[in-house]
Design an enzyme around this catalytic site. Structure first.
Site, PDB file in Angstrom:
ATOM      1  N   SER A 149       0.828  -1.208   0.000  1.00 60.29           N
ATOM      2  CA  SER A 149       0.000   0.000   0.000  1.00 60.29           C
ATOM      3  C   SER A 149       0.861   1.257   0.000  1.00 60.29           C
ATOM      4  O   SER A 149       1.984   1.250   0.514  1.00 60.29           O
ATOM      5  CB  SER A 149      -0.889   0.018   1.242  1.00 60.29           C
ATOM      6  OG  SER A 149      -1.534   1.269   1.361  1.00 60.29           O
ATOM      7  N   TYR A 175      -1.629   0.511  10.442  1.00 57.80           N
ATOM      8  CA  TYR A 175      -1.735  -0.148   9.141  1.00 57.80           C
ATOM      9  C   TYR A 175      -0.528   0.201   8.269  1.00 57.80           C
ATOM     10  O   TYR A 175       0.105  -0.674   7.658  1.00 57.80           O
ATOM     11  CB  TYR A 175      -3.034   0.337   8.483  1.00 57.80           C
ATOM     12  CG  TYR A 175      -3.269  -0.116   7.058  1.00 57.80           C
ATOM     13  CD1 TYR A 175      -3.692  -1.420   6.789  1.00 57.80           C
ATOM     14  CD2 TYR A 175      -3.103   0.761   5.978  1.00 57.80           C
ATOM     15  CE1 TYR A 175      -3.933  -1.831   5.480  1.00 57.80           C
ATOM     16  CE2 TYR A 175      -3.342   0.359   4.677  1.00 57.80           C
ATOM     17  CZ  TYR A 175      -3.757  -0.936   4.429  1.00 57.80           C
ATOM     18  OH  TYR A 175      -3.999  -1.331   3.141  1.00 57.80           O
TER      19      TYR A 175
END
Lengths: 440, 250
Positions: free
Chosen positions: B142, B155
């Site tokens: 990501s 995250y």
């Protein structure tokens, strides 16, 4: 999320939730009133519910296919475009197709769409063998002509107001090629146009484009197109070796909203004259690919933007056959008088009505686009009066503005429809903006 | 599995129930690759598998797989027949930053699901591919891993770990004939981001991610951003000096 139908009117903020599976839907069922939405190609307010609109984009799986008989079972969010992509190369075609392939199976059932073959094949619902429908209390009912037959019949053409269509089974039509043998007939009067339909009754596909700005003796002049699925030996040499391989085309996109003055009676008149004049005078057969024959407008993405940001409405009515000729004349007179014709005026002869709430009935259907401006709404009311006078009705998938009175008059099945909705707990729960407007 | 197209490499998709996983599986199947689909709930996967079989006429097998069950990784990979030569890991968990900050167990789950599990399953797959001397490992990481941001660093740090792991794995394997591709999708319109108000220009559809993955595979790329604009955005974010960056609310 701001949502509208294809006509861009009305446009409003709707709370949305995506349906990926049964659990997602059950989780929001308590929050009714709600309506399921497919690809948003109905024109008006049928797939809008500000309170909660359920999106079916992810409910798009093929569940089963039987190559022995062409029976396809798929989820409601599968698009017709995908069905064509997957199955045309294998020799199968949808039994009924509307004028755009950007629609979902759920939407085709809910609107009970028709195509150029209505006079021989009926509407889409006729080909549906069974469906799974989630009703308001969360139960999933398998329904067909035998099982929960009332729910089945009311869901076809029921505009999503009986429950949420999860999946359906229907038979595809075997084809030998991805091409259509097409003939075009020039008709100079309304009489000739209607005769051409009678004379073409044996053709699988018939439709006519009609120039509604012509009055007097040219009133009703039209180009009638008729077609059959071509056999491989009819194809030109360069495509005959792979008869099921469709031609890939580049798509164009309308880049912006057109200013509202761009469409006026002069530009439409010029377009119509060119279009009519460009057609061959004699009915010479041509071989065209299925996209050009069935979906000419799909090649221009977002074509609705030529009507500008105020949006447009499509007016589609049907008149019973006996009164049809006289009714069509009155409609054309009224349209011609106001000069607000449209590029797309389509006339077709329908076969018999299939289900309780199906739009098609034996008679003539006329479809026109109008940009939404003040005078248009007045004209539409005049047209409504003529349609009602002749025992006709309007197509709910296109409607954004008609009245409860007009609707009830046109759809005598509505009492029974409401009983069935009540029986399955759908009233007040499965409810679109259109249903509210029509007092359903 | 039967009827796989001759010459097409079998592809394993880990996290095949996710929107991105589904799209990647469809894209490989469209090119004729036989598939192994793996997810925690294989009973739901069967519907996906049948959909792919009908659309693309390729062989598809489904498997139960839990990325957190580290012990199970080896036996899971050894049980795949035919052995995959392309492995795509789409497994991930966004979690809730606030909860992760308050509850170490929640934070740990995010870290294990985005970093430890995906890294180790790809390591295990690499060992098996090395023996055969060819293969492609694809990790969906990501842009959040490019720099720790105040709003989602639990995250983000896990994705940073995964990105670093993929980078190291690529370096270690580069002489062995194996390839490693790092995918940084940016915003994607999926279940994970549902209800968030994402800018349309920065938000990719799952099908776009799948297309980018296939293109990277074909073109021999190492690290890809799905929409090119994200490479610029993240470059800008990376070069901001820390004294400035720490004050920026993003």
């Amino acid at each position: 999320m701001m949502l509208s139908g294809w006509g861009n009117f009305p446009r409003l903020d709707c709370r949305v939730a995506a349906m990926r599976g049964v659990e997602d839907i059950r989780a929001v069922l308590d929050e009714a009133p709600l309506i399921a939405r497919g690809n948003g190609r109905s024109y008006g307010d049928a797939a809008l519910q500000p309170h909660l609109t359920l999106l079916s984009r992810h409910l798009d799986r093929f569940l089963a296919f039987d190559p022995a008989n062409g029976r396809l079972t798929c989820e409601a969010g599968v698009r017709l475009e995908t069905i064509l992509e997957v199955f045309v190369p294998r020799g199968w075609f949808p039994p009924v197709t509307p004028g755009t392939k950007f629609v979902t199976v759920g939407g085709m059932i809910a609107s009970d769409v028709h195509g150029k073959n209505h006079h021989v094949a009926g509407s889409f619902g006729r080909h549906v063998e069974s469906m799974r429908v989630m009703v308001a209390d969360g139960r999933i009912l398998e329904c067909s002509r035998q099982e929960h037959a009332d729910l089945f019949a009311a869901t076809i053409g029921g505009m999503g107001l009986t429950g949420i269509i999860l999946s359906a089974s229907f038979r595809l039509l075997p084809i030998q090629s991805a091409w259509i043998r097409q003939e075009t007939i020039r008709a100079t009067t309304l009489e000739e146009t209607l005769e051409a339909f009678e004379e073409s009754a044996d053709w699988t596909y018939t439709v006519s484009w009609i120039d509604c700005l012509q009055g007097g003796k040219c009133q009703g002049r039209s180009l009638l197109t008729r077609g059959e699925h071509a056999m491989p030996d009819e194809l030109p040499a360069e495509v005959a070796s792979q008869p099921l391989q469709p031609r890939r085309k580049r798509l164009k996109r309308v880049p912006m909203d057109f200013p509202s003055w761009a469409l006026n009676s002069w530009s439409v008149r010029a377009f119509n004259a060119l279009y009519y004049g460009a057609a061959p005078k004699t009915a010479a057969p041509r071989i065209v690919d299925y996209d050009s024959f069935f979906y000419p407008l799909d090649a221009i993405l977002e074509w609705n933007r030529i009507y500008g940001r105020h949006g447009f409405t499509q007016y589609q009515c049907v008149l019973p056959k006996q009164a049809g000729r006289e009714g069509l004349r009155r409609l054309l007179n009224t349209i011609q008088k106001t000069g607000s014709g449209s590029f797309l005026a389509v006339l077709k002869l329908f076969g018999k009505q299939d289900d309780l709430m199906s739009f098609p009935m034996e008679g003539y259907t006329l479809a026109l686009d109008f940009p939404l401006r003040g005078p248009t709404l007045g004209l539409l009311l005049e047209l409504d009066a003529i349609v009602a006078d002749h025992g006709g009705r309007l197509y709910l998938a296109k409607d954004a503005r008609s009245t409860p009175h007009m609707f009830r008059k046109g759809y005598p099945g509505v009492e029974r429809f409401q009983e069935i909705r009540a029986h399955y707990g759908a009233r007040g729960k499965m409810q679109s903006l259109q249903a509210e407007r029509l007092d359903l | 599995m039967t009827a796989s197209v001759a010459g097409k490499d079998p592809v394993l998709v880990l996290g095949a129930m996710s929107d991105i996983g589904r799209a990647i599986a469809q894209a490989y199947a469209a090119e004729g690759h036989p598939l192994h689909l793996a997810a925690r709930h294989p009973e739901r996967l069967e519907t996906e598998a049948e959909d792919i079989r009908i659309r693309h006429n390729v062989a598809v097998a489904t498997h139960a797989f839990d990325v957190l069950d580290l012990e199970g990784h080896g036996p899971f990979l050894d049980g795949l027949d035919p052995a995959p030569s392309v492995v795509v890991c789409v497994v991930g968990l966004l979690g809730d930053q606030q909860r992760s900050v308050e509850d170490p167990a929640a934070a740990e789950l995010v870290m294990r699901t985005n970093y430890i599990g995906p890294s180790l399953i790809l390591e295990a797959a690499a060992k098996r591919l090395e023996r055969r001397g060819q293969g492609v490992l694809i990790g969906v990481s990501s842009v959040a891993g490019d720099r720790g941001r105040g709003s989602n660093y639990v995250y983000g740090s896990a994705k940073a770990g995964f990105t670093a792991y993929l980078s190291g794995l690529r370096a270690r394997l580069c002489k062995s004939g194996l390839r490693v591709i790092t995918v940084k999708p940016g915003f994607v319109d999926t279940r994970m981001t549902e209800g968030m108000d994402l800018p349309k220009r920065l938000t990719a559809q799952p099908e776009e991610v799948a297309k980018a993955v296939i293109a990277a595979h074909r073109q021999g790329r190492d690290v890809i951003y799905v929409r090119p604009i994200w490479r610029m955005i993240m470059t800008a974010i990376r070069v901001l000096p820390e004294p400035v960056f720490k004050r920026v609310k993003i």
